[in-house]
Design a protein around this motif. Structure first.
Motif, PDB file in Angstrom:
ATOM      1  N   PRO A 168       0.784  -1.455  -0.029  1.00 38.59           N
ATOM      2  CA  PRO A 168      -0.082   0.062   0.097  1.00 38.59           C
ATOM      3  C   PRO A 168       0.823   1.116  -0.191  1.00 38.59           C
ATOM      4  N   LEU A 169       2.056   1.248   0.683  1.00 41.59           N
ATOM      5  CA  LEU A 169       2.780   2.313   0.642  1.00 41.59           C
ATOM      6  C   LEU A 169       3.452   2.621  -0.614  1.00 41.59           C
ATOM      7  N   GLN A 170       3.832   1.581  -1.579  1.00 37.46           N
ATOM      8  CA  GLN A 170       4.297   1.799  -2.778  1.00 37.46           C
ATOM      9  C   GLN A 170       3.162   2.216  -3.759  1.00 37.46           C
ATOM     10  N   LEU A 171       2.097   1.571  -3.499  1.00 43.73           N
ATOM     11  CA  LEU A 171       0.979   1.980  -4.234  1.00 43.73           C
ATOM     12  C   LEU A 171       0.641   3.613  -4.090  1.00 43.73           C
ATOM     13  N   ALA A 172       0.865   3.955  -2.932  1.00 45.86           N
ATOM     14  CA  ALA A 172       0.278   5.483  -2.574  1.00 45.86           C
ATOM     15  C   ALA A 172       1.311   6.369  -3.328  1.00 45.86           C
ATOM     16  N   ASP A 173       2.800   5.882  -3.127  1.00 49.36           N
ATOM     17  CA  ASP A 173       3.847   6.658  -4.242  1.00 49.36           C
ATOM     18  C   ASP A 173       3.398   6.614  -5.422  1.00 49.36           C
ATOM     19  N   PHE A 174       3.173   5.579  -6.096  1.00 48.80           N
ATOM     20  CA  PHE A 174       2.593   5.427  -7.278  1.00 48.80           C
ATOM     21  C   PHE A 174       1.423   6.112  -7.963  1.00 48.80           C
ATOM     22  N   ILE A 175       0.259   6.192  -6.902  1.00 47.05           N
ATOM     23  CA  ILE A 175      -0.849   6.943  -7.334  1.00 47.05           C
ATOM     24  C   ILE A 175      -0.469   8.466  -7.134  1.00 47.05           C
ATOM     25  N   GLY A 176       0.333   8.901  -6.327  1.00 44.23           N
ATOM     26  CA  GLY A 176       0.582  10.397  -5.916  1.00 44.23           C
ATOM     27  C   GLY A 176       0.060  10.374  -4.447  1.00 44.23           C
ATOM     28  N   LEU A 177       0.860  11.006  -3.488  1.00 45.14           N
ATOM     29  CA  LEU A 177       0.378  11.178  -2.048  1.00 45.14           C
ATOM     30  C   LEU A 177      -0.529  12.142  -2.112  1.00 45.14           C
ATOM     31  N   ASP A 178      -0.364  13.173  -2.981  1.00 43.90           N
ATOM     32  CA  ASP A 178      -1.348  14.273  -3.015  1.00 43.90           C
ATOM     33  C   ASP A 178      -2.681  14.078  -3.576  1.00 43.90           C
ATOM     34  N   VAL A 179      -2.787  12.860  -4.611  1.00 38.63           N
ATOM     35  CA  VAL A 179      -4.010  12.509  -5.150  1.00 38.63           C
ATOM     36  C   VAL A 179      -4.760  11.631  -3.772  1.00 38.63           C
ATOM     37  N   CYS A 180      -3.735  10.984  -3.081  1.00 36.37           N
ATOM     38  CA  CYS A 180      -4.386  10.023  -1.950  1.00 36.37           C
ATOM     39  C   CYS A 180      -5.178  11.030  -0.887  1.00 36.37           C
ATOM     40  N   LEU A 181      -4.300  11.944  -0.751  1.00 36.85           N
ATOM     41  CA  LEU A 181      -4.787  13.051   0.452  1.00 36.85           C
ATOM     42  C   LEU A 181      -6.262  13.681  -0.216  1.00 36.85           C
ATOM     43  N   SER A 182      -6.070  14.238  -1.379  1.00 37.34           N
ATOM     44  CA  SER A 182      -7.230  14.804  -2.048  1.00 37.34           C
ATOM     45  C   SER A 182      -8.730  13.823  -1.810  1.00 37.34           C
ATOM     46  N   ILE A 183      -8.234  12.585  -2.096  1.00 35.71           N
ATOM     47  CA  ILE A 183      -9.478  11.713  -2.146  1.00 35.71           C
ATOM     48  C   ILE A 183      -9.971  11.366  -0.617  1.00 35.71           C
ATOM     49  N   LEU A 184      -9.090  11.442   0.105  1.00 35.29           N
ATOM     50  CA  LEU A 184      -9.401  10.994   1.754  1.00 35.29           C
ATOM     51  C   LEU A 184     -10.109  12.281   2.097  1.00 35.29           C
ATOM     52  N   HIS A 185      -9.858  13.577   1.668  1.00 40.59           N
ATOM     53  CA  HIS A 185     -10.643  14.778   2.096  1.00 40.59           C
ATOM     54  C   HIS A 185     -11.929  14.693   1.428  1.00 40.59           C
ATOM     55  N   HIS A 214       6.923  16.004  -0.793  1.00 39.34           N
ATOM     56  CA  HIS A 214       7.091  14.545  -1.088  1.00 39.34           C
ATOM     57  C   HIS A 214       5.777  13.788  -1.660  1.00 39.34           C
ATOM     58  N   LYS A 215       5.608  13.828  -2.823  1.00 36.94           N
ATOM     59  CA  LYS A 215       4.454  13.187  -3.270  1.00 36.94           C
ATOM     60  C   LYS A 215       4.463  11.968  -3.948  1.00 36.94           C
ATOM     61  N   GLY A 216       5.557  11.299  -3.795  1.00 36.97           N
ATOM     62  CA  GLY A 216       5.823   9.843  -4.409  1.00 36.97           C
ATOM     63  C   GLY A 216       6.791   9.858  -5.794  1.00 36.97           C
ATOM     64  N   VAL A 217       6.343   9.021  -6.741  1.00 34.81           N
ATOM     65  CA  VAL A 217       7.003   8.781  -7.932  1.00 34.81           C
ATOM     66  C   VAL A 217       7.072  10.254  -8.535  1.00 34.81           C
ATOM     67  N   LYS A 218       5.918  10.785  -8.668  1.00 33.58           N
ATOM     68  CA  LYS A 218       5.844  12.222  -9.437  1.00 33.58           C
ATOM     69  C   LYS A 218       6.910  13.231  -8.765  1.00 33.58           C
ATOM     70  N   SER A 219       7.386  13.207  -7.957  1.00 30.88           N
ATOM     71  CA  SER A 219       8.312  14.277  -7.080  1.00 30.88           C
ATOM     72  C   SER A 219       9.611  13.834  -6.875  1.00 30.88           C
ATOM     73  N   GLY A 220       9.932  12.324  -6.909  1.00 35.40           N
ATOM     74  CA  GLY A 220      10.937  11.557  -6.763  1.00 35.40           C
ATOM     75  C   GLY A 220      11.132  11.139  -5.260  1.00 35.40           C
ATOM     76  N   GLN A 221      10.368  11.626  -4.286  1.00 36.15           N
ATOM     77  CA  GLN A 221      10.266  11.240  -3.075  1.00 36.15           C
ATOM     78  C   GLN A 221       8.905  11.059  -2.474  1.00 36.15           C
ATOM     79  N   GLY A 222       8.752   9.864  -1.895  1.00 34.42           N
ATOM     80  CA  GLY A 222       7.831   9.673  -1.095  1.00 34.42           C
ATOM     81  C   GLY A 222       7.956   8.490   0.056  1.00 34.42           C
ATOM     82  N   PHE A 223       7.340   7.620   0.304  1.00 27.77           N
ATOM     83  CA  PHE A 223       7.890   6.641   1.020  1.00 27.77           C
ATOM     84  C   PHE A 223       9.047   5.914   0.840  1.00 27.77           C
ATOM     85  N   TYR A 224       9.183   5.805  -0.729  1.00 26.51           N
ATOM     86  CA  TYR A 224      10.691   5.468  -1.305  1.00 26.51           C
ATOM     87  C   TYR A 224      11.091   6.588  -2.037  1.00 26.51           C
ATOM     88  N   SER A 225      12.314   6.180  -2.433  1.00 28.01           N
ATOM     89  CA  SER A 225      12.925   7.191  -3.140  1.00 28.01           C
ATOM     90  C   SER A 225      12.824   6.725  -4.756  1.00 28.01           C
TER      91      SER A 225
END
Length: 297
Positions: free
Chosen positions: A227-244, A269-280
């Motif tokens: 789920p953390l890798q998936l969150a990075d892939f989706i975009g953490l900003d997108v995840c946050l928006s959907i949770l809101h 730190h938004k995940g893949v799109k920014s280069g940093q999230g839960f993973y680099s």
């Protein structure tokens, strides 16, 4: 239905344009800048080359697919002849409402207006148009050329005829359309986002590390990625928006986003799109590398 317009040439938009064009539909791909459009077409070309490398497409079919796509920086010009418009802009409600107001003004009265939104109310989007019966959700999954599901969301006023037509055209793309009603998060994200949020809470509360959480879910639940890798892939900003959207829509505290997620997005730190999230994501290999912040000392 002949002419398709896709609004937005980012990850989802270029994928949607790709699958329509590969299945013989003329596609108008619309974005605000020529640079964004060129990047989108380059991504489509790269993805077609991958399919060729697997032996599932010929060079001639690739060229035919690309020939079906025309690009526009003018929304009015791009959607003028469209029978179906699929909006795939940023997951921002104000932006989508503005786009759909314009689409109602610029398109033929009989044109169907669809949104690829992953959580925003189709009924609310339809309310700013002159044809709420012809507004529907077409939520494609990422990566669009690979994933079979299209979540078809009926707004409060979406007609049976429009729903049937969108179900049929989705099948023509080789997809499996699945219908649901218009409530916050629909089905996919109403179930997925609380799981991702709970995984982030597990990290936030020190229950386990990034690798451990993802490994348990991959090996224990047979998920293709944690789920953390998936969150990075989706975009953490997108995840946050959907949770809101879920939190505001249901008023239930169980949907409140984890403070760690909020801080990460605010820090850029938004995940893949920014280069940093839960993973680099900047190390240039396919290996998963936990971000420095979450590495064990």
């Amino acid at each position: 239905m002949k002419n398709i317009a896709v609004i937005g040439s980012g990850t989802m938009g270029n994928g949607i344009a790709h699958v329509f064009a590969q299945n013989g539909f003329p596609v108008a791909l619309v974005d605000v800048s020529e640079e964004a459009l060129q990047k989108g077409v380059a991504t489509i070309t790269k993805n077609l080359d991958r399919i060729i490398a697997k032996g599932n497409l010929t060079e001639e079919q690739k060229e035919q697919t690309l020939a079906h796509i025309k690009t526009y920086t003018s929304l009015e010009e791009g959607v003028r002849d469209a029978d179906l418009v699929v909006e795939a802009a940023t997951e921002n409600v104000d932006m989508k409402l503005k786009i759909f107001k314009d689409l109602a003004a610029f398109t033929k009265p009989e044109a169907i207006l669809a949104s690829n939104t992953s959580s925003i109310s189709i009924t609310r989007i339809a309310s700013v148009t002159d044809r709420p019966d012809k507004v529907i959700g077409m939520h494609f999954m990422n990566p669009v050329p690979v994933m079979k599901l299209v979540e078809i969301i009926r707004g409060y006023s979406t007609s049976d005829a429009v729903t049937t037509e969108i179900m049929e055209i989705s099948k023509q793309l080789g997809k499996t359309p699945t219908e649901c009603n218009d409530y916050p998060g629909f089905v996919a994200n109403r179930i997925l986002m609380p799981m991702i949020n709970e995984a982030i809470y597990s990290l936030y509360e020190g229950v386990a590390g990034v690798e451990e959480i993802d490994t348990i879910m991959k090996l224990g639940m047979a998920h293709p990625m944690g789920p953390l890798q998936l969150a990075d892939f989706i975009g953490l900003d997108v995840c946050l928006s959907i949770l809101h959207v879920l939190h505001d829509g249901f008023g239930n505290p169980k949907y409140a986003p984890c403070p760690l997620l909020v801080n990460m997005v605010q820090a850029g730190h938004k995940g893949v799109k920014s280069g940093q999230g839960f993973y680099s994501w900047t190390h240039g290999t396919k290996d998963l590398v936990v971000a420095d912040r979450f590495k064990k000392s």
